[in-house]
Design a protein around this motif. Structure first.
Motif, PDB file in Angstrom:
ATOM      1  N   THR A 202     -21.061 -12.568 -15.489  1.00 44.82           N
ATOM      2  CA  THR A 202     -20.776 -13.665 -14.505  1.00 44.82           C
ATOM      3  C   THR A 202     -22.039 -14.289 -14.189  1.00 44.82           C
ATOM      4  O   THR A 202     -23.008 -13.584 -13.728  1.00 44.82           O
ATOM      5  N   ALA A 203     -21.685 -15.513 -13.618  1.00 35.13           N
ATOM      6  CA  ALA A 203     -22.825 -16.502 -13.117  1.00 35.13           C
ATOM      7  C   ALA A 203     -22.919 -15.865 -11.383  1.00 35.13           C
ATOM      8  O   ALA A 203     -22.073 -15.496 -10.851  1.00 35.13           O
ATOM      9  N   ARG A 204     -24.446 -16.051 -11.176  1.00 34.38           N
ATOM     10  CA  ARG A 204     -24.734 -15.387  -9.819  1.00 34.38           C
ATOM     11  C   ARG A 204     -23.855 -15.934  -8.889  1.00 34.38           C
ATOM     12  O   ARG A 204     -23.296 -15.344  -7.935  1.00 34.38           O
TER      13      ARG A 204
ATOM     14  N   PHE B 238     -20.185 -14.607  -8.666  1.00 33.63           N
ATOM     15  CA  PHE B 238     -20.380 -13.505  -8.194  1.00 33.63           C
ATOM     16  C   PHE B 238     -20.336 -13.307  -6.748  1.00 33.63           C
ATOM     17  O   PHE B 238     -19.517 -12.497  -5.986  1.00 33.63           O
ATOM     18  N   ARG B 239     -21.222 -13.890  -6.041  1.00 33.35           N
ATOM     19  CA  ARG B 239     -21.265 -13.738  -4.502  1.00 33.35           C
ATOM     20  C   ARG B 239     -19.999 -14.559  -3.972  1.00 33.35           C
ATOM     21  O   ARG B 239     -19.652 -13.864  -2.870  1.00 33.35           O
TER      22      ARG B 239
ATOM     23  N   ILE C 221     -16.883 -11.788  -4.062  1.00 28.76           N
ATOM     24  CA  ILE C 221     -17.402 -10.683  -2.924  1.00 28.76           C
ATOM     25  C   ILE C 221     -16.938 -11.251  -1.559  1.00 28.76           C
ATOM     26  O   ILE C 221     -16.050 -11.047  -0.830  1.00 28.76           O
TER      27      ILE C 221
ATOM     28  N   PRO D 235     -18.194  -7.697 -12.537  1.00 26.37           N
ATOM     29  CA  PRO D 235     -18.769  -8.881 -13.234  1.00 26.37           C
ATOM     30  C   PRO D 235     -19.842  -8.779 -14.225  1.00 26.37           C
ATOM     31  O   PRO D 235     -19.987  -9.496 -15.040  1.00 26.37           O
ATOM     32  N   PHE D 236     -20.333  -7.523 -14.802  1.00 27.00           N
ATOM     33  CA  PHE D 236     -20.946  -7.070 -15.763  1.00 27.00           C
ATOM     34  C   PHE D 236     -20.252  -5.893 -16.704  1.00 27.00           C
ATOM     35  O   PHE D 236     -20.841  -5.007 -16.836  1.00 27.00           O
TER      36      PHE D 236
ATOM     37  N   PRO E  65     -19.662  -0.219 -12.423  1.00 20.65           N
ATOM     38  CA  PRO E  65     -18.919  -0.626 -11.245  1.00 20.65           C
ATOM     39  C   PRO E  65     -19.057  -1.372 -10.314  1.00 20.65           C
ATOM     40  O   PRO E  65     -20.453  -1.732 -10.563  1.00 20.65           O
ATOM     41  N   LEU E  66     -18.237  -1.664  -9.366  1.00 15.56           N
ATOM     42  CA  LEU E  66     -18.704  -2.452  -8.454  1.00 15.56           C
ATOM     43  C   LEU E  66     -19.129  -1.517  -7.396  1.00 15.56           C
ATOM     44  O   LEU E  66     -18.717  -0.502  -6.986  1.00 15.56           O
ATOM     45  N   PRO E  67     -20.402  -1.723  -6.701  1.00 17.16           N
ATOM     46  CA  PRO E  67     -21.096  -0.801  -5.666  1.00 17.16           C
ATOM     47  C   PRO E  67     -19.943  -0.466  -4.630  1.00 17.16           C
ATOM     48  O   PRO E  67     -19.080  -1.284  -4.212  1.00 17.16           O
TER      49      PRO E  67
ATOM     50  N   GLU F 246     -20.135  -0.461  -1.561  1.00 17.21           N
ATOM     51  CA  GLU F 246     -20.089  -1.246  -0.264  1.00 17.21           C
ATOM     52  C   GLU F 246     -19.566  -2.561  -0.557  1.00 17.21           C
ATOM     53  O   GLU F 246     -18.489  -3.225   0.128  1.00 17.21           O
ATOM     54  N   LEU F 247     -19.670  -2.926  -1.818  1.00 10.95           N
ATOM     55  CA  LEU F 247     -18.929  -4.493  -2.268  1.00 10.95           C
ATOM     56  C   LEU F 247     -17.450  -4.107  -2.642  1.00 10.95           C
ATOM     57  O   LEU F 247     -16.790  -5.018  -1.977  1.00 10.95           O
TER      58      LEU F 247
ATOM     59  N   ILE G 271     -16.176  -4.317   0.851  1.00 10.92           N
ATOM     60  CA  ILE G 271     -15.715  -5.761   1.230  1.00 10.92           C
ATOM     61  C   ILE G 271     -14.753  -6.287   0.542  1.00 10.92           C
ATOM     62  O   ILE G 271     -13.825  -6.882   1.553  1.00 10.92           O
TER      63      ILE G 271
ATOM     64  N   GLU H 221     -15.998 -11.010   3.145  1.00 16.55           N
ATOM     65  CA  GLU H 221     -17.095 -10.900   3.591  1.00 16.55           C
ATOM     66  C   GLU H 221     -16.685 -10.799   5.304  1.00 16.55           C
ATOM     67  O   GLU H 221     -17.389 -10.305   5.967  1.00 16.55           O
TER      68      GLU H 221
ATOM     69  N   TRP I 150     -29.748  -3.547  -0.317  1.00 15.69           N
ATOM     70  CA  TRP I 150     -29.225  -4.188   0.996  1.00 15.69           C
ATOM     71  C   TRP I 150     -30.643  -4.749   1.567  1.00 15.69           C
ATOM     72  O   TRP I 150     -31.447  -3.731   1.670  1.00 15.69           O
TER      73      TRP I 150
ATOM     74  N   TRP J  75     -26.311  -8.016   0.699  1.00 12.19           N
ATOM     75  CA  TRP J  75     -26.564  -7.298  -0.455  1.00 12.19           C
ATOM     76  C   TRP J  75     -27.169  -8.428  -1.608  1.00 12.19           C
ATOM     77  O   TRP J  75     -26.860  -9.650  -1.444  1.00 12.19           O
TER      78      TRP J  75
ATOM     79  N   ASP K 220     -29.625 -17.963 -16.322  1.00 10.09           N
ATOM     80  CA  ASP K 220     -28.898 -17.531 -15.210  1.00 10.09           C
ATOM     81  C   ASP K 220     -29.009 -16.176 -14.819  1.00 10.09           C
ATOM     82  O   ASP K 220     -29.096 -15.284 -15.567  1.00 10.09           O
ATOM     83  N   TYR K 221     -29.043 -15.960 -13.528  1.00  6.14           N
ATOM     84  CA  TYR K 221     -29.142 -14.732 -12.890  1.00  6.14           C
ATOM     85  C   TYR K 221     -30.544 -14.207 -12.910  1.00  6.14           C
ATOM     86  O   TYR K 221     -30.741 -12.936 -12.624  1.00  6.14           O
TER      87      TYR K 221
END
Lengths: 174, 410
Positions: A95-97, A100-101, A104, A112-113, A149-151, A153-154, A157, A163, B26, B153, B191-192
């Protein structure tokens, strides 16, 4: 984290290819140029630039499965909001950065990965995804596989709805 | 485990002994940077939610750079909100109109960015601060979280090791190197990722040139860019021997010619010599990537004793008030003024399409960050990008050309 907080979805798979851009892919260019932030309005245009039937036929719980570099391009929130409005989630090889942000931030469930996802599922398969553990069960093929996985804390959220909702819990200490 | 530079920076900023590509951390940033388009929106939202203070106020810089000149009352209200809120919150650096500059450049004037720092910003061009050996990361709306709770994060990116070798031909500037290297690495690899720049060209580049190089990488989707070699007088922050890189590139720029980005986006890089004659109606020298002393000196050297072509409107905007002042002291402003240029200071200007915007049918050459249709005004205008000397020469000639093609000054 408690099990009742785990982020889980069950639904059918829609497969899209590699390099689906955010503007003109996840969301139509026309809608990214409107100042619209209502997920319900945007949901009627989600993925429509690639599959015009998607907004009408996708059901809540379904998955947008994509190849590498999903959601590339400008940091426009309309794409993720449109998917959220439909109640679908994203499983992408990468996923593009920026996307992804944003995902979330608005509370869109995403792996995303998920390397190997395109080989693990096919169009129409029914799958059960636990985003917090990365476990995906393909109910159609009967196979189960672990992905990044998605961590915790994410996941939290996203479970809370994004957020801003999560920030409120940080303030009150809930 | 051996670490890349970004892994070291993010480990420290997250209070961990180490971290590796793919980890989630974080982080508490060393510097927080935002501007007039974002600060009022985020802070109003946070105040409504009940966040009464900004945890990182002592590391926060806010500048008014996008809407500095506006007739929109809502924007003017935003400026006033920024002034009052920043004062109440103890925001360390508020760069008000007249003392302002573009958010990616003013931190360098103030010497706030040091090697090894983590800088989080709302605006996309933040990786430019890699010029100072810091990791500048743009997180958009994520900055609201930083303003609320002081941390956010990040996913630790993989690193590309990029070595640039060779000696530049006369007239070739950091912008040519930046656009060409970006086009060679490409968005798929970029990217990334974090790019670590190494090699003799980087070592010879000054901060301005490094800023341009780092800034140009934004358009291939990088998370951040770091010029690994230290600046003189600063401690060295180097990757460990044996650090894991996603890929390594080596470029030799000895044969590199002047480059132009043609429509429709910055990835369309072509040698200037391959351009057929293209008339221009607008020229702009400025922006965070093209409004530094390197650019101002190169432009002034071309414009001194010459006049802008009657069919062309030239706008020159040093990226900060401090750069403007230096241009004044070095006599560069006189060359711009006598040439017939419109001059402003410290604003994104045409690069954001709000000052001297393009109209339908305009053909523009500029040092702006990007050349997408509509970015600089009308979607029916064509935008080209070149180095500052090429833009200045084109403004004089009335068509896109290099400085060597102009008649000598009498």
């Amino acid at each position: 984290m408690n099990n009742d907080q785990s982020l889980r979805r069950r639904g059918h798979v829609w497969v899209f290819g590699h390099d689906v851009p955010n503007d003109g892919g996840v969301m139509t260019i026309e809608m990214t140029r409107q100042i619209v932030y209502d997920p319900n309005i945007l949901s009627k245009h989600a993925m429509a630039a690639i599959d015009a039937n998607f907004p009408n036929r996708a059901k809540p719980g379904d998955f947008v499965v994509a190849g590498k570099n999903f959601g590339s391009g400008p940091l426009h929130v309309q794409g993720p909001l449109g998917l959220k409005g439909l109640g679908v989630s994203v499983l992408a090889e990468s996923t593009a950065r920026s996307f992804f942000r944003l995902a979330i931030a608005v509370g869109l469930p995403i792996l995303p990965f998920a390397k190997g996802i395109l080989e693990f599922v096919s169009v129409g398969d029914e799958v059960d995804v636990d985003f917090s553990s990365g476990s995906i069960t393909n109910l159609t093929s009967g196979r189960k596989m672990m992905f990044d996985p998605l961590p915790t804390e994410l996941s939290q959220i996203v479970t809370l709805g994004g957020e801003q909702k999560w920030l409120e819990t940080q303030l009150t200490g809930v | 485990m051996p670490s890349t530079t970004i892994e070291k920076i993010l480990a420290r900023a997250s209070g961990s002994a180490s971290c590796a590509a793919g980890d989630y951390v974080w982080v508490t940033p060393d510097r927080i940077i935002t501007h007039d388009l974002n600060y009022p929106r985020y802070r109003r939202m946070l105040k409504e939610m009940g966040f009464t203070s900004i945890p990182g106020a002592k590391n926060l810089l806010v500048t008014i750079d996008h809407t500095t000149h506006t007739e929109d009352q809502k924007k003017l209200d935003d400026h006033e909100f920024i002034r009052k809120d920043a004062a109440a919150q103890g925001v360390k650096w508020l760069l008000d109109v007249g003392r302002h500059g573009i958010s990616h450049n003013v931190p360098l004037d103030l010497d706030l960015v040091k090697p090894g720092m983590l800088v989080l910003a709302s605006d996309t061009r933040a990786p430019a601060l890699g010029c100072a050996g810091a990791a500048g990361i743009a997180i958009g709306m994520g900055l609201a979280t930083v303003l609320g709770i002081g941390k956010t994060w990040l996913r630790v990116p993989e690193t590309l090791k990029v070595r640039i070798e060779g000696a530049l031909r006369p007239g070739v500037m950091s912008r040519d190197v930046g656009q060409w290297v970006a086009s060679q690495i490409g968005a798929e690899a970029g990217d990334y990722r974090c790019i670590e720049f190494h090699g003799p060209v980087i070592e010879q580049f000054d901060t301005d040139c490094r800023h341009t190089l780092c800034n140009a990488m934004v358009d291939i989707g990088v998370k951040t860019v770091i010029c690994a070699p230290a600046l003189s007088g600063h401690a060295v922050l180097l990757p460990d021997a044996g650090a894991a890189y996603a890929a390594e590139f080596v470029f030799d720029v000895s044969a590199l010619e002047l480059q132009v980005c043609a429509p429709p986006d910055p990835a369309n890089v072509v040698p200037l010599s391959a351009m057929s004659e293209t008339r221009v109606s607008s020229a702009f020298i400025g922006s965070c990537i093209g409004g530094k002393m390197e650019d101002m000196r190169a432009a002034a050297a071309v414009l001194k004793g010459r006049r802008v072509h009657p069919d062309v409107r030239l706008t020159v905007i040093p990226a900060t008030q401090a750069i403007y002042q230096k241009c004044l002291e070095e006599g560069l402003l006189e060359s711009f003024s006598r040439a017939g240029a419109d001059i402003s200071a410290g604003i994104c200007g045409p690069c954001y399409g709000t000052y001297a915007p393009l109209r339908d049918g305009d053909v523009s050459i500029s040092t702006a960050t990007r050349n997408d249709p509509g970015r600089m005004g009308s979607e029916k205008a064509q935008c080209y990008i070149g180095n500052a000397a090429v833009v200045a020469a084109s403004a004089v000639a009335g068509h896109i050309c290099g400085p060597f093609e102009l008649e000598p000054v009498a």
